[in-house]
Design an enzyme around this catalytic site. Structure first.
Site, PDB file in Angstrom:
ATOM      1  N   ASN A  46       0.821  -1.174  -0.057  1.00 12.69           N
ATOM      2  CA  ASN A  46      -0.014   0.218   0.033  1.00 12.69           C
ATOM      3  C   ASN A  46       0.853   1.308  -0.049  1.00 12.69           C
ATOM      4  O   ASN A  46       0.242   2.320   0.364  1.00 12.69           O
ATOM      5  CB  ASN A  46      -0.882   0.050   1.163  1.00 12.69           C
ATOM      6  CG  ASN A  46      -0.452  -0.246   2.657  1.00 12.69           C
ATOM      7  OD1 ASN A  46       0.915  -0.233   2.799  1.00 12.69           O
ATOM      8  ND2 ASN A  46      -0.921  -0.338   3.492  1.00 12.69           N
ATOM      9  N   ARG A  57       3.707   7.312  11.212  1.00 13.08           N
ATOM     10  CA  ARG A  57       3.286   6.966  12.607  1.00 13.08           C
ATOM     11  C   ARG A  57       3.010   8.347  13.495  1.00 13.08           C
ATOM     12  O   ARG A  57       3.982   9.088  13.503  1.00 13.08           O
ATOM     13  CB  ARG A  57       4.087   5.869  13.148  1.00 13.08           C
ATOM     14  CG  ARG A  57       4.064   4.620  12.598  1.00 13.08           C
ATOM     15  CD  ARG A  57       2.802   3.918  12.735  1.00 13.08           C
ATOM     16  NE  ARG A  57       2.614   2.567  12.018  1.00 13.08           N
ATOM     17  CZ  ARG A  57       2.147   2.258  10.802  1.00 13.08           C
ATOM     18  NH1 ARG A  57       1.778   3.328  10.080  1.00 13.08           N
ATOM     19  NH2 ARG A  57       1.973   1.144  10.460  1.00 13.08           N
ATOM     20  N   GLN A 104      -4.133   3.717  18.617  1.00 11.71           N
ATOM     21  CA  GLN A 104      -5.157   3.657  17.573  1.00 11.71           C
ATOM     22  C   GLN A 104      -6.044   2.609  18.108  1.00 11.71           C
ATOM     23  O   GLN A 104      -5.669   1.588  18.492  1.00 11.71           O
ATOM     24  CB  GLN A 104      -4.659   3.614  16.247  1.00 11.71           C
ATOM     25  CG  GLN A 104      -4.215   4.740  15.580  1.00 11.71           C
ATOM     26  CD  GLN A 104      -3.562   4.468  14.289  1.00 11.71           C
ATOM     27  OE1 GLN A 104      -2.993   5.327  13.593  1.00 11.71           O
ATOM     28  NE2 GLN A 104      -3.973   3.385  13.516  1.00 11.71           N
ATOM     29  N   HIS A 144      -6.942   6.375  10.162  1.00 13.33           N
ATOM     30  CA  HIS A 144      -5.968   5.702   9.643  1.00 13.33           C
ATOM     31  C   HIS A 144      -6.510   5.003   8.403  1.00 13.33           C
ATOM     32  O   HIS A 144      -6.867   3.801   8.555  1.00 13.33           O
ATOM     33  CB  HIS A 144      -5.233   4.745  10.465  1.00 13.33           C
ATOM     34  CG  HIS A 144      -3.846   4.278   9.919  1.00 13.33           C
ATOM     35  ND1 HIS A 144      -3.000   3.950  10.881  1.00 13.33           N
ATOM     36  CD2 HIS A 144      -3.239   4.330   8.893  1.00 13.33           C
ATOM     37  CE1 HIS A 144      -1.841   3.301  10.001  1.00 13.33           C
ATOM     38  NE2 HIS A 144      -2.157   3.648   8.929  1.00 13.33           N
TER      39      HIS A 144
END
Ligand code: NDP
Length: 400
Positions: free
Chosen positions: A147, A285, A314, A333
């Site tokens: 990705n 991050r 998260q 995210h």
């Protein structure tokens, strides 16, 4: 037979889609550097379907059950009473996505005596205490490159969104207004600005390539310099350290992994060295930046905008200050989990599992930790240690 414990994000609030916006996704067989996209022997899903949420199961159930393995899928991952922690006790394989990370702390690894493989369905294994994995001999693998371009596209979108003041302008339209002056009092052109990336790995270099046609001045810092012909082709200036780069830049995008060397890199001191009115886009991050220093810099005007899709922990607590700080363009995210990306990392997860259960080597480019040390891509891009501390705060999302 093995138990595979898979942690995925929740299904859509209205249930799984009955129909999709588009009929399928383009197939990608090779990435920019020639690496092949995942090559499992077979897949049991249709690319373009929602695979990353609980009911999507990454398309793995049929395959795993046909071999006699047990698959447990849950989104309940935080706190000592979570399904994840209960099921961990006899799991051999844990699969988790960085978007909804199952934090594998040293304490949790100690509670999982059978755990042998921590597989990241995506890129970025900082939710695993790598030091503890090294010491316990747990293999850590991720689907490198799956990705990276999805994220690079998100970075370009967010840079333009901030510099051109897109989101606030859209809000005026939704409110029924036509407030041009309000929209443009913070709007600029990106053209001729100095844009720099922290790290020119797969994402960072893709961002540079995508920004070149915007006629900006490109900069980067990385532990290893790009080949000189690539530097020349991009017209990118290399900086030996992040400090020298940020001093030169109007826009900084962060694209390095989180590991002990990069944790808290963007602290008060470094942000103070940036140009007044600079922008930061961080899709790497959340812990690479100091959460509160970002808020203060936006409030004082030292930063003109901050966008990204990565938080710590998260899911971010409902009172996380980045939800409401001024001039932010945050998303949850999501950049690496488009339907297009899901098809690739679900296939990559399947490829790694096939290797694991058939006792074939996992591709070097997918390995982070193996045989009690950093390995493969992990040996190049990470440093040993732990970046999971504080992750227990993720449980607050459920209760707040
Ligand atoms: P790569 O491994 O291709 O690139 C990482 C780069 O960071 C490498 O060039 C590495 O250098 C460099 N690097 C490591 N440490 C430092 C440092 N201290 N200073 C400067 N550069 C450093 O990974 P990707 O580009 O594919 O992904 C990067 C990160 O992006 C991931 O680790 C993940 O955290 C995040 N990500 C986020 C996603 C999202 O959905 N938001 C999805 C995918 C990834 P070298 O290898 O030369 O040592």
């Amino acid at each position: 037979m093995a138990k595979v414990l898979c942690v995925l994000y929740d299904d859509p609030v209205k249930g799984m889609p009955k129909q999709y916006a588009r009929d399928g996704v383009p197939e990608i067989t090779r990435y920019h550097d020639g690496q092949t996209a995942p090559t499992p022997k077979a897949i049991d899903f249709t690319p373009g379907e929602l695979l990353g949420s609980v009911s999507g199961e990454l398309g793995l159930r049929k395959y795993l059950e046909s071999l006699g393995h047990t698959l447990v899928v849950t989104s309940d991952k935080d706190g000592p009473n979570s399904t994840f922690e209960r099921e961990l006790a006899d799991a051999e394989v844990v699969i988790s996505q960085p978007f909804w990370p199952a934090y594998l702390t040293a304490e949790r690894i100690a509670k999982a005596p059978k755990l042998k493989l921590a597989l990241t369905a995506g890129i970025g294994s900082d939710h695993v205490d790598l030091q503890a994995a090294i010491e316990r001999g747990v293999t850590v693998a991720e689907v490198t490159y799956c990705n990276s371009i999805s994220v690079a596209e998100h970075v370009v979108m967010m840079i333009l969104g901030l510099v051109r003041n897109y989101l606030p302008s859209h809000e005026w339209v939704k409110k029924g207004g036509w407030n041009i002056a309000d929209c443009v009092e913070r709007a600029y052109d990106l053209e001729a600005m100095h844009v720099g990336t922290v790290a020119a790995g797969r994402i960072g270099a893709a961002v540079l390539r995508r920004l070149k046609p915007f006629d900006v001045k490109l900069h980067y810092t990385d532990r290893y310099r790009l080949p000189l012909d690539v530097e020349k082709e991009l017209g990118a200036t290399w900086h030996p350290d992040v400090e020298s780069m940020v001093k030169a830049c109007d826009v900084v995008t962060i694209n390095c992994p989180l590991h002990p060397e990069t944790e808290n890199l963007f602290n008060e001191k470094l942000i103070a060295k940036m140009k007044r009115g600079a922008y930061i886009v961080n899709t790497a991050r959340g812990k690479i930046v100091d959460r509160d220093a970002i808020v203060r810099a936006l409030e004082s005007g030292q930063l003109a905008g901050y966008a990204g899709d990565v938080w710590f922990p998260q899911p971010a607590p409902r009172d996380h200050p980045w939800r409401t700080m001024p001039h932010n363009g945050m998303t949850p995210h999501i950049s690496g989990t488009t339907l297009s990306a899901q098809a690739r990392y679900a296939a990559g997860t399947r490829e790694i599992l096939e290797c694991w259960f058939e006792k074939r080597p996992i591709r070097d480019e997918y390995l982070i930790v193996d045989g009690g040390k950093l390995a493969g891509v992990g040996a190049h891009s990470y440093s040993a240690g732990n970046a999971t501390s504080g992750s227990e705060e993720a449980a607050r999302f459920k209760t707040a």
